[in-house]
Design a protein around this motif. Structure first.
Motif, PDB file in Angstrom:
ATOM      1  N   ARG A 143       0.830  -1.218   0.000  1.00  0.00           N
ATOM      2  CA  ARG A 143       0.000   0.000   0.000  1.00  0.00           C
ATOM      3  C   ARG A 143       0.856   1.256   0.000  1.00  0.00           C
ATOM      4  N   GLU A 144       0.234   2.350  -0.421  1.00  0.00           N
ATOM      5  CA  GLU A 144       0.925   3.634  -0.342  1.00  0.00           C
ATOM      6  C   GLU A 144       1.238   3.925   1.126  1.00  0.00           C
ATOM      7  N   GLY A 145       2.378   4.497   1.387  1.00  0.00           N
ATOM      8  CA  GLY A 145       2.760   4.783   2.768  1.00  0.00           C
ATOM      9  C   GLY A 145       3.742   3.747   3.312  1.00  0.00           C
TER      10      GLY A 145
ATOM     11  N   GLY B 202      -6.851   4.631   3.804  1.00  0.00           N
ATOM     12  CA  GLY B 202      -6.191   4.874   2.527  1.00  0.00           C
ATOM     13  C   GLY B 202      -4.721   4.543   2.648  1.00  0.00           C
ATOM     14  N   ARG B 203      -3.941   5.585   2.923  1.00  0.00           N
ATOM     15  CA  ARG B 203      -2.500   5.411   3.106  1.00  0.00           C
ATOM     16  C   ARG B 203      -2.213   4.621   4.387  1.00  0.00           C
ATOM     17  N   ALA B 204      -1.234   3.722   4.332  1.00  0.00           N
ATOM     18  CA  ALA B 204      -0.886   2.953   5.536  1.00  0.00           C
ATOM     19  C   ALA B 204      -0.270   3.883   6.582  1.00  0.00           C
ATOM     20  N   GLU B 205      -0.696   3.720   7.835  1.00  0.00           N
ATOM     21  CA  GLU B 205      -0.204   4.605   8.902  1.00  0.00           C
ATOM     22  C   GLU B 205       0.403   3.836  10.067  1.00  0.00           C
TER      23      GLU B 205
ATOM     24  N   TYR C 102       7.158   2.261   2.612  1.00  0.00           N
ATOM     25  CA  TYR C 102       8.300   2.660   1.786  1.00  0.00           C
ATOM     26  C   TYR C 102       9.194   1.481   1.484  1.00  0.00           C
TER      27      TYR C 102
END
Ligand SMILES: Cc1cc2nc3c(=O)[nH]c(=O)nc-3n(C[C@H](O)[C@H](O)[C@H](O)COP(=O)(O)OP(=O)(O)OC[C@H]3O[C@@H](n4cnc5c(N)ncnc54)[C@H](O)[C@@H]3O)c2cc1C
Length: 401
Positions: free
Chosen positions: A116-118, A212-215, A120
């Motif tokens: 997922r986005e987030g 949404g973005r992984a946190e 790296y």
């Protein structure tokens, strides 16, 4: 002949360099997905720590010196082995007589949401630049790394050196579990903790979480850990997606024969994208280390020149940098018999089967690695040398006497 090389990592670079070194005047085209000259991934951490260009190991003028065409920032999107063409993102088709697939691999973890986005990556320079830029711009104060293999540990040490609060989780009971025994791993873990890394062993990630973005990461225990930068680094995954539909045989990586030919005509593969056999055990897997990529590139080059060279097999070899404590693990990490010596911070373990060295692990002093590796690869009977092998002065002199 028109040779097209996909990927300008150590594997692709060594194909081109070996071709020229052995006198090839063929037209060579090299594609790189990234907007840089060829770079060395193991030197990226030093680049970020010192600001020097040590990672640009072949310099900016590499294409001119080798007399080749270099397309940077130009990923291959598809391969058609029947038509002998490669399609670029622009739609342009490049024709080839011989193809070399050396597109490498990326970091990966078998954890839900790891792509997922987030989350790296740090396997390519563009991915690493994005991660470090965030930290340097003050947009990130904390990092969470899933996996404590040798690349994961390097990333943790770098991010800590850049001033981030770093947490690293490892499912197993020690760092670098494939490379280190509990004793050596404890020494390494001690150094990491001293540097301020919050290292949590026996801690498994269940999934990446966030809207949404992984946190953050939810652990198997249900606990949630959040961080500004997330990295999934339990292993590597070959970049084979663009080969879908090409008919080129893949499993985890590209399947190659003993000459490093793929299942498609006139197409070879080398480096982290390849599933190669282990030189000692014969086992097939992705051996994602620099010397294997370079050796495979050289074998491919010789075979492009028609020499019919057999690849001897990949080696299992890892060393850890940036710890102020040299650590090196080569070959099998256990054996029927273990020779062991500990003197202060120096630990030497040599694994034997039937009187032959099958692997070794050196901590604190790695100077004899070359000699031990030589004995291992020659499958020399070292029974008469048992005691000498543990002698810190062991070397050519010892063998001669
Ligand atoms: C932080 C770090 C530290 C490391 N330290 C060590 C070490 O100490 N010792 C060691 O032996 N190994 C180390 N390694 C592993 C080593 O870097 C790799 O094994 C080696 O780089 C593999 O070379 P390669 O050419 O196969 O792949 P890569 O180096 O991954 O290069 C592949 C290239 O292909 C490009 N590419 C990808 N897809 C496409 C496409 N579709 N079209 C065109 N180009 C494409 C990529 O942009 C990339 O530049 C380290 C790796 C990392 C990330």
């Amino acid at each position: 002949m028109n040779i097209l090389i996909i990927g300008a990592g150590p594997a692709g670079v060594s194909v081109a360099e070996a071709l020229r070194a052995y006198g090839s005047r063929d037209a060579i085209t090299v594609l790189s997905a990234e907007p840089y000259p060829p770079y060395s991934p193991p030197a990226m951490v030093d680049h970020f720590l010192t600001g020097s260009d040590v990672h640009l190991w072949r310099g900016y003028d590499w294409p001119e010196r080798l007399g080749l065409t270099y397309y940077s920032g130009t990923p291959a999107e598809a391969v058609d082995p029947n038509a002998h063409t490669v399609r670029l993102a622009s739609g342009q088709l490049l024709a080839y007589d011989r193809l070399v697939i050396a597109a490498g691999a990326r970091l990966y973890a078998p954890v839900e949401g790891s792509e997922r986005e987030g989350v790296y990556n740090f396997k390519s320079l563009s991915a690493a630049e994005a991660l470090v830029a965030r930290a340097r711009a003050g947009q990130a104060h904390s990092a969470l790394i899933v996996g404590a293999g040798f690349i994961g540990v390097e990333i943790a040490l770098l991010l800590r050196a850049l001033g981030l609060d770093v947490t690293q989780i490892e499912m197993l009971d020690r760092v670098m579990p494939r490379m280190l025994d509990p004793e050596t791993a404890a020494i390494v873990a001690g150094v990491m903790r001293k540097r301020g890394i919050d290292l949590r062993l026996n801690t498994a990630a269940r999934r990446f979480i966030g809207n949404g973005r992984a946190e953050g990461v939810e652990l198997e225990t249900g606990e949630a850990l959040r961080a500004d930068i997330l990295v999934a680094a339990t292993g590597v995954k070959p970049n084979i997606e663009f080969l879908r539909g090409s008919g080129i045989e893949t499993r985890w990586g590209i399947i190659v024969d003993e000459n490093l030919r793929t299942s498609a005509p006139d197409a070879y593969a080398a480096g982290d994208i390849v599933e190669a056999h282990d030189r000692l055990t014969g086992e097939r897997y992705v051996h994602a280390i620099f010397p294997n990529a370079v050796a495979q590139g050289q074998v491919v080059a010789l075979n492009l020149l028609g020499w019919g060279v057999r690849y001897e097999g990949a080696e299992n070899m890892n060393s850890l940098k940036h710890l102020d404590l040299p650590v090196m693990a080569v070959g099998a990490q256990s054996g029927a018999e273990t020779l062991r010596l500990q003197r202060g911070a120096v630990l030497r373990q040599i694994f034997l089967d039937n009187g032959r060295v099958v692997g070794f692990r050196l901590v604190g002093d790695t100077r004899q690695a070359g000699m031990l590796r030589g004995l291992m690869l020659r499958r020399a009977d070292v029974r008469p040398l048992r005691q000498a092998l543990l002698d810190p002065r062991f070397g050519v002199g010892t063998l001669v006497m």
